[in-house]
Scaffold this motif. Structure first.
Motif, PDB file in Angstrom:
ATOM      1  N   LEU B  54       0.802  -1.231   0.000  1.00 35.86           N
ATOM      2  CA  LEU B  54       0.000   0.000   0.000  1.00 35.86           C
ATOM      3  C   LEU B  54       0.829   1.272   0.000  1.00 35.86           C
ATOM      4  O   LEU B  54       0.292   2.372  -0.127  1.00 35.86           O
ATOM      5  N   GLN B  55       2.150   1.148   0.152  1.00 31.84           N
ATOM      6  CA  GLN B  55       3.005   2.332  -0.005  1.00 31.84           C
ATOM      7  C   GLN B  55       3.255   2.601  -1.498  1.00 31.84           C
ATOM      8  O   GLN B  55       3.738   3.679  -1.846  1.00 31.84           O
ATOM      9  N   LYS B  56       2.966   1.611  -2.362  1.00 39.85           N
ATOM     10  CA  LYS B  56       3.267   1.768  -3.792  1.00 39.85           C
ATOM     11  C   LYS B  56       2.051   1.523  -4.675  1.00 39.85           C
ATOM     12  O   LYS B  56       1.791   2.269  -5.598  1.00 39.85           O
ATOM     13  N   ASP B  57       1.319   0.438  -4.401  1.00 35.43           N
ATOM     14  CA  ASP B  57       0.224   0.065  -5.283  1.00 35.43           C
ATOM     15  C   ASP B  57      -0.995   0.939  -5.034  1.00 35.43           C
ATOM     16  O   ASP B  57      -1.246   1.364  -3.904  1.00 35.43           O
ATOM     17  N   THR B  58      -1.748   1.204  -6.111  1.00 38.94           N
ATOM     18  CA  THR B  58      -2.911   2.085  -5.959  1.00 38.94           C
ATOM     19  C   THR B  58      -4.217   1.442  -6.422  1.00 38.94           C
ATOM     20  O   THR B  58      -5.284   1.887  -6.010  1.00 38.94           O
ATOM     21  N   ASP B  59      -4.146   0.408  -7.257  1.00 38.85           N
ATOM     22  CA  ASP B  59      -5.392  -0.160  -7.792  1.00 38.85           C
ATOM     23  C   ASP B  59      -6.017  -1.148  -6.822  1.00 38.85           C
ATOM     24  O   ASP B  59      -5.668  -2.329  -6.790  1.00 38.85           O
ATOM     25  N   VAL B  60      -6.972  -0.665  -6.042  1.00 37.68           N
ATOM     26  CA  VAL B  60      -7.605  -1.528  -5.049  1.00 37.68           C
ATOM     27  C   VAL B  60      -8.677  -2.431  -5.663  1.00 37.68           C
ATOM     28  O   VAL B  60      -9.276  -3.250  -4.959  1.00 37.68           O
ATOM     29  N   GLY B  61      -8.893  -2.281  -6.971  1.00 38.87           N
ATOM     30  CA  GLY B  61      -9.813  -3.176  -7.684  1.00 38.87           C
ATOM     31  C   GLY B  61      -9.380  -4.633  -7.594  1.00 38.87           C
ATOM     32  O   GLY B  61     -10.214  -5.536  -7.705  1.00 38.87           O
ATOM     33  N   VAL B  62      -8.082  -4.858  -7.341  1.00 38.55           N
ATOM     34  CA  VAL B  62      -7.562  -6.237  -7.241  1.00 38.55           C
ATOM     35  C   VAL B  62      -8.211  -7.024  -6.100  1.00 38.55           C
ATOM     36  O   VAL B  62      -8.159  -8.251  -6.093  1.00 38.55           O
ATOM     37  N   PHE B  63      -8.809  -6.320  -5.153  1.00 39.31           N
ATOM     38  CA  PHE B  63      -9.416  -7.014  -4.005  1.00 39.31           C
ATOM     39  C   PHE B  63     -10.853  -7.470  -4.285  1.00 39.31           C
ATOM     40  O   PHE B  63     -11.487  -8.092  -3.436  1.00 39.31           O
ATOM     41  N   GLY B  64     -11.380  -7.123  -5.461  1.00 35.35           N
ATOM     42  CA  GLY B  64     -12.773  -7.454  -5.743  1.00 35.35           C
ATOM     43  C   GLY B  64     -13.683  -6.562  -4.927  1.00 35.35           C
ATOM     44  O   GLY B  64     -13.381  -5.380  -4.723  1.00 35.35           O
ATOM     45  N   GLN B  65     -14.811  -7.108  -4.464  1.00 31.09           N
ATOM     46  CA  GLN B  65     -15.788  -6.308  -3.702  1.00 31.09           C
ATOM     47  C   GLN B  65     -15.992  -6.896  -2.312  1.00 31.09           C
ATOM     48  O   GLN B  65     -17.008  -7.563  -2.063  1.00 31.09           O
ATOM     49  N   PRO B  66     -15.062  -6.664  -1.383  1.00 35.32           N
ATOM     50  CA  PRO B  66     -15.269  -7.199  -0.035  1.00 35.32           C
ATOM     51  C   PRO B  66     -16.461  -6.527   0.664  1.00 35.32           C
ATOM     52  O   PRO B  66     -16.752  -5.361   0.413  1.00 35.32           O
ATOM     53  N   ASP B  67     -17.144  -7.277   1.520  1.00 39.00           N
ATOM     54  CA  ASP B  67     -18.250  -6.706   2.299  1.00 39.00           C
ATOM     55  C   ASP B  67     -17.735  -5.844   3.444  1.00 39.00           C
ATOM     56  O   ASP B  67     -18.411  -4.940   3.909  1.00 39.00           O
ATOM     57  N   ALA B  68     -16.538  -6.181   3.904  1.00 39.46           N
ATOM     58  CA  ALA B  68     -15.961  -5.430   5.028  1.00 39.46           C
ATOM     59  C   ALA B  68     -14.438  -5.500   4.942  1.00 39.46           C
ATOM     60  O   ALA B  68     -13.884  -6.410   4.326  1.00 39.46           O
ATOM     61  N   VAL B  69     -13.788  -4.520   5.572  1.00 42.60           N
ATOM     62  CA  VAL B  69     -12.329  -4.483   5.602  1.00 42.60           C
ATOM     63  C   VAL B  69     -11.863  -4.412   7.052  1.00 42.60           C
ATOM     64  O   VAL B  69     -12.423  -3.642   7.847  1.00 42.60           O
ATOM     65  N   ALA B  92      -0.281   7.408   2.930  1.00 41.98           N
ATOM     66  CA  ALA B  92      -0.426   6.138   2.200  1.00 41.98           C
ATOM     67  C   ALA B  92      -1.663   5.381   2.681  1.00 41.98           C
ATOM     68  O   ALA B  92      -2.472   4.903   1.875  1.00 41.98           O
ATOM     69  N   HIS B  93      -1.840   5.287   3.996  1.00 42.23           N
ATOM     70  CA  HIS B  93      -2.967   4.524   4.542  1.00 42.23           C
ATOM     71  C   HIS B  93      -4.294   5.247   4.312  1.00 42.23           C
ATOM     72  O   HIS B  93      -5.310   4.622   4.034  1.00 42.23           O
ATOM     73  N   TYR B  94      -4.276   6.574   4.430  1.00 43.46           N
ATOM     74  CA  TYR B  94      -5.501   7.334   4.155  1.00 43.46           C
ATOM     75  C   TYR B  94      -5.948   7.125   2.706  1.00 43.46           C
ATOM     76  O   TYR B  94      -7.117   6.820   2.453  1.00 43.46           O
ATOM     77  N   HIS B  95      -5.017   7.259   1.766  1.00 42.49           N
ATOM     78  CA  HIS B  95      -5.401   7.131   0.358  1.00 42.49           C
ATOM     79  C   HIS B  95      -5.809   5.695   0.016  1.00 42.49           C
ATOM     80  O   HIS B  95      -6.700   5.483  -0.807  1.00 42.49           O
TER      81      HIS B  95
END
Lengths: 278, 278
Positions: B54-69, B92-95
């Motif tokens: 998460l300090q480098k990658d930005t595409d959170v689409g890779v996680f699919g659609q989780p119901d909760a984090v 980094a964590h906020y974004h």
């Protein structure tokens, strides 16, 4: 002769701070994103102008070696609720000030806001906890906390001036006294305002600039310093005082606007600490 | 079957949270910067592993659609005093979390820290002001405030679990009970420790993971939730309890180390809110 860097010098307060510094025989290094606006001021030939956009530029070496910095710049006002304040401004301003410190600056004065106190009512003292309740106040409060942590590693004199309300020539046209002037000039049948019962703390901008410069040019009183009159006044009274002082009249249409949701009904600043400064 | 994304799953707590989620029949999407460490766990074949930094990658689409984090990841510990926490981790964590929300996540649980209370003594309640006194605590507290502002614009269920002290298999080798184990195994003549009179609040890591999962899988109790035992214990007592439970003994060399300067002498968490969760 003290060399003082002023950021945001073309802003409402900046203009008066530059004047006050020149009056105090300081050498002024001035910057702002709006060079055109700065050029319109009569003090422009008297300062060392350095163009700088702190959202983009990073080389603070262009300012030379100022003895002190008065950091007034802040983009995106008065839109207090925009996330821009902490998403963009906070990191940009933090890294700007950190770069100045890394470059040898040892004396920093930054303007904060009474909104850092959040929804707390009554007389606000510097030792009360900050409870910012909108993105603007949160960004300012967080900037202060970041700089306080930085200060533990790189010692510098740090003065954080919490501004309360101010008025004067050049203020935002949406501010209440600007609106009042406009209503009078336009000969409107009445001045539309809120209920006017909210209690605030107002200073003329010349006095605010005087306070900021007084704080900046000394190092005995540091940390958070309220820049306030210490005298609570209702907004209705503020308006009536203005009408009386300017010998004009207009009926007040009280209750036309709702009270803002981002401010408590009654607050003013304890200015004991400010008054301790010689 | 609820689909839950867990970040920091190869960390001390992450390992136990993944286990607890599987026990609750959740579908686990797991991520961490340390894939090698994650692969060593017996649960690895049972989760959907998604490599992500998460300090480098930005595409959170890779996680699919989780119901909760459940967001446990946090770099740079236990070096509480490094500016890295708010200079690098915070943005980094906020974004990262903002991207998840923009991508449709509506239920977020993040682990905070009792250090957000700062140097306040005694029983700490969620409605007390946060007064973080080191860069780590400041970054965590600020992340929470940023997310609270974000929540006003993009509604989501937001649970902030303030962790107190914990212990168990896999903990940091510098933590007190790890050091104690080591001293016993090495047959050292005495266990070197602080005065031991500081009052703390400890939970076994299995119980902490159970609490985090309990908080994450419901939406009735939200906001800040202390994850604590509610029972104050001195560090000396903690050590003596460990010796007794494990039927071992070693003389205690009390006062060998100074008390840490970033913590108050006595604090523990009010866990009333946690206990309200069914």
């Amino acid at each position: 002769m003290k060399k003082v860097l002023v950021t945001g010098c073309s802003g409402f307060i900046g203009n008066y701070v530059v004047r006050q510094l020149l009056k105090n025989n300081c050498q002024v290094i001035a910057t702002s994103v709006d060079e055109g606006k700065a050029r319109h001021h009569d003090w422009f030939p008297l300062v060392t102008w350095v163009p700088f956009n702190l959202q983009k530029d990073t080389d603070v070496g262009v300012f030379g070696q100022p003895d002190a910095v008065i950091h007034l710049a802040w983009e995106g006002l008065p839109n207090y609720k925009s996330l821009f304040h902490f998403e963009e401004n906070l990191p940009a301003h933090y890294h700007f000030l950190k770069s100045l410190i890394a470059n040898g600056v040892t004396d920093i004065t930054v303007t904060g806001t009474c909104f850092e106190y959040g929804m707390q009512e009554g007389m606000l003292r510097e030792d009360m906890p900050a409870l910012p309740a909108n993105p603007y106040a949160l960004a300012k409060d967080t900037l202060r906390k970041f700089l306080s942590e930085l200060q533990k590693l790189y010692p510098f004199d740090f003065k954080w001036v919490r501004l309360f309300y101010l008025y004067g020539e050049g203020q935002n046209p949406n501010s209440i006294l600007s609106q009042l002037q406009k209503a009078i000039i336009n000969k409107e049948p009445a001045f539309k305002m809120s209920g006017g019962e909210q209690v605030r703390d107002y200073l003329p901008v010349e006095k605010v600039a005087e306070n900021i410069v007084k704080v900046a040019l000394q190092n005995t009183i540091t940390g958070i310093i309220n820049c306030s009159s210490g005298t609570p006044v209702t907004v209705k009274q503020l308006v009536q005082n203005y009408l009386q002082e300017n010998n004009v009249s207009i009926p007040l249409q009280l209750g036309f606007y709702p009270y803002p949701d981002y401010e408590p009904m009654a607050f003013w600043g304890d200015n004991t600490k400010l008054k301790e400064i010689r």
